[in-house]
Design a protein around this motif. Structure first.
Motif, PDB file in Angstrom:
ATOM      1  N   MET A 156       0.814  -1.215   0.000  1.00 19.16           N
ATOM      2  CA  MET A 156       0.000   0.000   0.000  1.00 19.16           C
ATOM      3  C   MET A 156       0.846   1.263   0.000  1.00 19.16           C
ATOM      4  N   ASP A 157       2.047   1.176   0.534  1.00 12.88           N
ATOM      5  CA  ASP A 157       2.944   2.333   0.469  1.00 12.88           C
ATOM      6  C   ASP A 157       3.258   2.685  -0.991  1.00 12.88           C
ATOM      7  N   GLY A 158       3.311   1.673  -1.844  1.00 10.24           N
ATOM      8  CA  GLY A 158       3.536   1.914  -3.257  1.00 10.24           C
ATOM      9  C   GLY A 158       2.363   2.641  -3.901  1.00 10.24           C
ATOM     10  N   VAL A 159       1.141   2.249  -3.523  1.00 15.57           N
ATOM     11  CA  VAL A 159      -0.053   2.928  -4.034  1.00 15.57           C
ATOM     12  C   VAL A 159      -0.051   4.392  -3.615  1.00 15.57           C
ATOM     13  N   PHE A 160       0.254   4.635  -2.351  1.00 13.61           N
ATOM     14  CA  PHE A 160       0.262   6.014  -1.857  1.00 13.61           C
ATOM     15  C   PHE A 160       1.390   6.822  -2.505  1.00 13.61           C
ATOM     16  N   THR A 161       2.524   6.171  -2.776  1.00 10.90           N
ATOM     17  CA  THR A 161       3.622   6.866  -3.448  1.00 10.90           C
ATOM     18  C   THR A 161       3.207   7.296  -4.848  1.00 10.90           C
ATOM     19  N   ALA A 162       2.581   6.382  -5.594  1.00  9.33           N
ATOM     20  CA  ALA A 162       2.107   6.716  -6.939  1.00  9.33           C
ATOM     21  C   ALA A 162       1.068   7.828  -6.875  1.00  9.33           C
ATOM     22  N   PHE A 163       0.184   7.764  -5.890  1.00 10.30           N
ATOM     23  CA  PHE A 163      -0.869   8.770  -5.727  1.00 10.30           C
ATOM     24  C   PHE A 163      -0.269  10.153  -5.452  1.00 10.30           C
ATOM     25  N   ILE A 164       0.719  10.214  -4.560  1.00  9.13           N
ATOM     26  CA  ILE A 164       1.353  11.498  -4.225  1.00  9.13           C
ATOM     27  C   ILE A 164       2.130  12.043  -5.418  1.00  9.13           C
ATOM     28  N   LYS A 165       2.854  11.172  -6.126  1.00 12.83           N
ATOM     29  CA  LYS A 165       3.580  11.623  -7.319  1.00 12.83           C
ATOM     30  C   LYS A 165       2.615  12.147  -8.380  1.00 12.83           C
TER      31      LYS A 165
END
Length: 248
Positions: A156-165
């Motif tokens: 989920m950290d990857g999902v949030f990273t993509a979302f923030i980027k």
């Protein structure tokens, strides 16, 4: 004398959003498809420049050519529409269902154009499947995997990273669509919109339409990316991130 004040820019945003919300489906599909193709061209040109110079910033300096083509030709770019149509909505000029219909059909158009260009480009750089020595092949595979399975490995950290980027990306892309309205001259429009697009691409942020080209292209070339990897770990969170910052 060609400078347009911020107050007048807001009025022009409202008018642009109102006009876009009234376009028929066939126009949304065609204009969205062409925008996908032109951003695909710009992406491969930027990658070519980066590979030739070993300086990614050179690619970032070049990439805005695609955005300029889209804006000057009056095509449909959903990441810009994430800002322009809500502005008209808040002014009472557009109904919410027309806004969502625009976004949906433009995204469909982007997918058609982006994947079509990806197919043609892959055929070109592989000489119709006869060679795999072009350095662009390795680059597209690497980028496609970085944008998907690298996020997947983080959960989920990857999902949030993509979302923030994606938020950081479309704050600039939407600003590019607005900055184009700050001048009445073609040269002024190009210079104004070039700046925020350079900022987003040069820092490697996530743009939904660019990803509609680069990830399928990498998949066609053998990237270890599945359809679900593409959509669950990149396309969906990036699209919603782009929407969030454009709307904001």
């Amino acid at each position: 004398m060609s400078y347009v004040s911020p107050e007048d820019v807001v009025e022009n945003m409202i008018k642009a959003g109102q006009a876009k919300a009234k376009l028929p489906v066939k126009d949304l599909l065609l204009r969205g498809a062409l925008a996908g193709v032109f951003l695909g061209y710009a992406t491969t040109l930027a990658f070519t420049a980066s590979l030739q110079t070993q300086l990614p910033i050179v690619g970032a300096l070049i990439f805005p050519v695609g955005f300029v083509m889209v804006i000057l030709l009056g095509l449909e770019l959903v990441t810009g529409n994430f800002a322009l149509i809500p502005t008209a909505l808040f002014s009472g000029k557009v109904k919410i269902n027309n806004m969502f219909l625009n976004w949906f059909w433009v995204i469909v158009g982007h997918l058609i154009g982006s994947i079509f260009y990806a197919l043609l480009f892959v055929l070109a750089i592989t000489n119709f499947g006869h060679t795999n020595e072009n350095p662009m092949i390795e680059e597209l595979i690497k980028v496609a995997e970085f944008k998907t399975i690298a996020y997947k490995s983080m959960g989920m950290d990857g999902v949030f990273t993509a979302f923030i980027k994606a938020i950081l990306c479309n704050w600039m892309v939407a600003l590019g669509a607005v900055m184009a309205m700050t001048s009445q001259s073609t040269t002024g429009k190009i210079a104004a919109m070039w700046l925020p697009i350079l900022i987003f691409f040069g820092q490697g942020f996530e743009h939904a339409v660019v990803n509609m080209f680069v990830i399928p292209a990498g998949m066609m070339l053998g990237a270890n990316v599945s359809f679900s990897d593409w959509w669950l770990w990149n396309q969906l969170p990036v699209t919603f991130g782009n929407l969030t910052s454009g709307f904001f």
